[in-house]
Design an enzyme around this catalytic site. Structure first.
Site: not given
Length: 699
Positions: A438, A471, A592
């Site tokens: 990720h 974001y 975010h």
């Protein structure tokens, strides 16, 4: 005996429901333009859908396979969690229906009208009937359900019109059911002719003309429904043949999502007892899993409504336009030269992503660049980044892309991009069998005067050019050799399957992220009341982190947590979390960034990266978090945190019971996102005016 943590913790699912309720509050805020409020209803709905598909789906699996399993934070079993979820979800449906109805009512005077058949004018009725017969009816695939026509598979999140059917033949009455899939390739709404923006949903049109669809039958109990299926497919839980190409495994896994167990049934009208029993039996669900909603079940169309309005009218109903601005830190010319002189920080969406893309494009053609390595989790459907990486490979650079094919709901997009990159000559590798990659890190290796040097980019968000304008995220570009060497070591470890690499500066999960953050907390705990911790993240569920924060609070450390979504630690619990404050910001842009700040002043230590303090991030994912070594950039990020903590417009403060409460409005209103937008507009580099004599000759 209950765990002590249960005294100051809450269940993650219930925390998430409260967060989504906060999203719905934006739809109620009269300061938000009307069509933007409608979009927040759509976002709430989309969030709710994913929650049932993933979290509720997972809980059903746990409830069936491990009945004694208890959530350590709340002590609830999976079955008890499901009971609480269904209990708290029902009022949210009613609240959403009410909010949607209010917005719809406010839009009507402006000619923006979502209509029922009975509200249509006579000419509109004729138009709708004609469209139905010519454009919709030929595409329908109706089916009766009886011994010769078995109940069909209903696709996840697709709409179906249903009805009870009756036919009398030879003096005998035959009762059965009919079902009509609403074609997925037909527009969700039918726009009506005229200057106003009047429209009707296609499923309502089909319901109106069911007599035509099921012509031999007498139709009653017309309704439309939508099923939500468990979509928590984790390939690491599958029996995987490691000799098979991983991309092929993912292609096999994706169709399963369509056929998994039903966890929720939504209906437009209340089901009659016999019909309810029928669906409960077919889907193996209970009545508590059936939810009635008076508003549309699919709201994708609302994002396009504003495009149908005239320009002048549109301004009234949507946010004032804002485009990411050129960063004041970035000058024209070579990005590599600038970064070699000084670290550069971009703050999306206030700063444009263009400088990073410029960096990759420059590296693709720079003869001194030897390799470009990058981790990819989510990309836009159209990506300049991929073009530049492909160009680099075609120019003889060694390009390595580590693509995570299990990015939930983006799997097919990532499969397609991986094939495109391979075709261009890039080396494509995938994540680990049991760990998702990720991280957001890019490493450029080049030779300068015979010496190997690095430029490293580390971000909090994906390399997605679309979401970089939606974001809020941070993106650091640095030529610091310490970060570069760690970056090189990271990519070597990823290529050789080594998760336990040793890094001097970078914090890399699953083995070197959480412990380093906990160590930083310990340093602040030693300071007692002089200690300071500020952490910003999407969600907080990690038990070790929560226990350490509670210890910090008891030691007198001042703790501020900026947590957008799930937060399992409860603030203000006497004797445990008295010194902890939790703030959630929901606004125009999706918050975010992951920022971890310890201490104050010259001793402040700040880290940014891809990982939240969630168990999945700290233990089951490869995450990269980077220290901010540049003093000016530390001050810059510290300034961002102060603005966010002073927000009293979009911020909500968590109470001791887990509820979110609006801050008391002060004389000076602070909307942090608006502050950052205003600054970006004020600080954007101004174009230099031509000398008067040049302007004269250009006339």
């Amino acid at each position: 005996m209950a765990e002590e943590i249960q005294l100051y913790a809450q269940n993650r699912e219930l925390s998430w429901l409260r967060f989504n309720q906060r999203v719905l509050e934006e739809a109620k805020d009269t300061r938000v333009p009307l069509l933007e409020r409608l979009k927040f209803v759509a976002i709430f709905t989309s969030n709710f859908d994913e929650f049932f598909m993933i979290r509720v789906g997972s809980l059903f699996d746990v409830a069936q396979t491990d009945k004694k399993n208890r959530d350590i934070r709340s002590g609830l079993t999976a079955s008890q969690q499901l009971e609480r979820i269904f209990e708290e979800a029902a009022p949210l449906y009613k609240e959403r229906d009410r909010v949607y109805a209010e917005i719809k009512k406010e839009l009507n005077p402006f000619g923006i009208c979502g209509l029922d058949i009975k509200e249509l004018k006579q000419q509109e009725r004729k138009y709708v009937k004609k469209q139905f017969k010519e454009q919709i009816l030929p595409l329908l695939s109706p089916q009766i359900i009886d011994a010769n026509h078995p109940f069909p598979h209903l696709v996840n999140k697709e709409l179906y019109v249903i009805a009870s059917l009756k036919m009398t033949k030879g003096g005998k009455e035959k009762l059965l059911k009919g079902i009509v899939p609403v074609p997925a390739f037909v527009s969700e709404i039918l726009y009506l002719p005229g200057q106003d923006l009047r429209y009707i949903r296609v499923e309502k049109v089909i319901m109106e003309y069911l007599d035509t669809v099921f012509e031999p039958y007498e139709v009653s109990e017309a309704n439309y429904i939508c099923v939500t299926r468990n979509a928590d497919i984790s390939p690491e839980d599958e029996a995987m043949d490691v000799t098979e190409d991983f991309r092929k495994q993912m292609r096999k896994a994706l169709p399963k999502r369509k056929r998994m167990a039903v966890v929720r049934l939504e209906t437009a009208e209340k089901l009659q007892p016999e019909m309810e029993q029928f669906f409960c039996q077919k889907f193996k669900i209970t009545p508590r899993q059936i939810f009635r909603t008076k508003m549309p079940m699919k709201l994708d169309y609302v994002f396009a409504l504003s495009e149908k309005l005239p320009e002048e009218m549109r301004k009234t109903f949507v946010y004032p336009p804002f485009s990411p601005q050129p960063s004041k830190q970035v000058e024209p010319g070579s990005m590599m030269c600038q970064i070699r002189k000084k670290d550069v920080l971009l703050f999306y969406p206030y700063d444009s992503m263009e400088p990073f893309l410029r960096l990759i494009k420059e590296a693709a053609y720079d003869p001194s660049v030897m390799t470009i390595k990058i981790t990819i989790y989510r990309l836009a459907k159209k990506a300049k980044l991929v073009e530049y990486l492909c160009a680099a490979a075609e120019n003889g650079k060694e390009v390595t892309t580590l693509i995570e094919l299990r990015a939930r709901f983006d799997e097919q997009n990532n499969i397609d991009w991986s094939e495109r990159l391979e075709e261009a000559g890039c080396r494509v590798i995938y994540g680990f069998e049991d760990f998702k990659v990720h991280s957001k890190i890019c490493l450029i290796t080049y030779r300068n005067k015979g010496e190997i040097q690095y430029i490293t980019q580390i971000g909090t968000g994906n390399y997605n050019e679309k979401t970089a304008a939606m974001y809020t995220d941070l993106s650091l570009m640095t030529a610091d050799s310490r970060i570069g060497r760690d970056g090189a070591e990271f990519f070597n470890n990823m290529a050789t399957g080594n998760l336990k690499g040793d890094y001097r500066e970078l914090l890399v999960a699953p083995f070197g992220f959480k412990n380093r953050i906990l160590d930083e907390m310990d340093r602040e705990i030693e300071k007692g009341s002089r200690g300071r911790i500020v952490m910003k993240m999407n969600s907080l569920t990690d038990v070790d982190c929560m226990k350490k924060l509670e210890k910090a609070s008891r030691a007198g450390v001042s703790v501020d947590l900026l947590v957008r979504g799930i937060c399992c630690i409860l603030p203000g619990v006497p004797g445990h979390t008295d010194n902890i404050r939790v703030t959630s910001i929901v606004g125009r842009f999706l918050e975010h960034p992951r920022i971890y700040s310890f201490g104050e002043g010259d001793c402040q230590r700040i880290y940014i990266g891809s990982g939240d303090m969630m168990t999945r991030n700290t233990q089951k994912r490869v995450e990269v978090t980077c220290p901010i070594l540049d003093q000016e950039i530390r001050q810059q990020i510290g300034g961002y945190l102060k603005v966010m903590l002073s927000d009293n417009v979009k911020a909500r403060v968590m109470q001791m019971d887990g509820s979110l409460k609006k801050k008391q409005e002060a004389a000076a209103l602070v909307d942090s996102q608006q502050v950052f937008m205003d600054r970006a507009m004020e600080e954007r580099p101004q174009k230099k005016k031509l000398p008067w004599w040049k302007r004269f000759w250009k006339r």
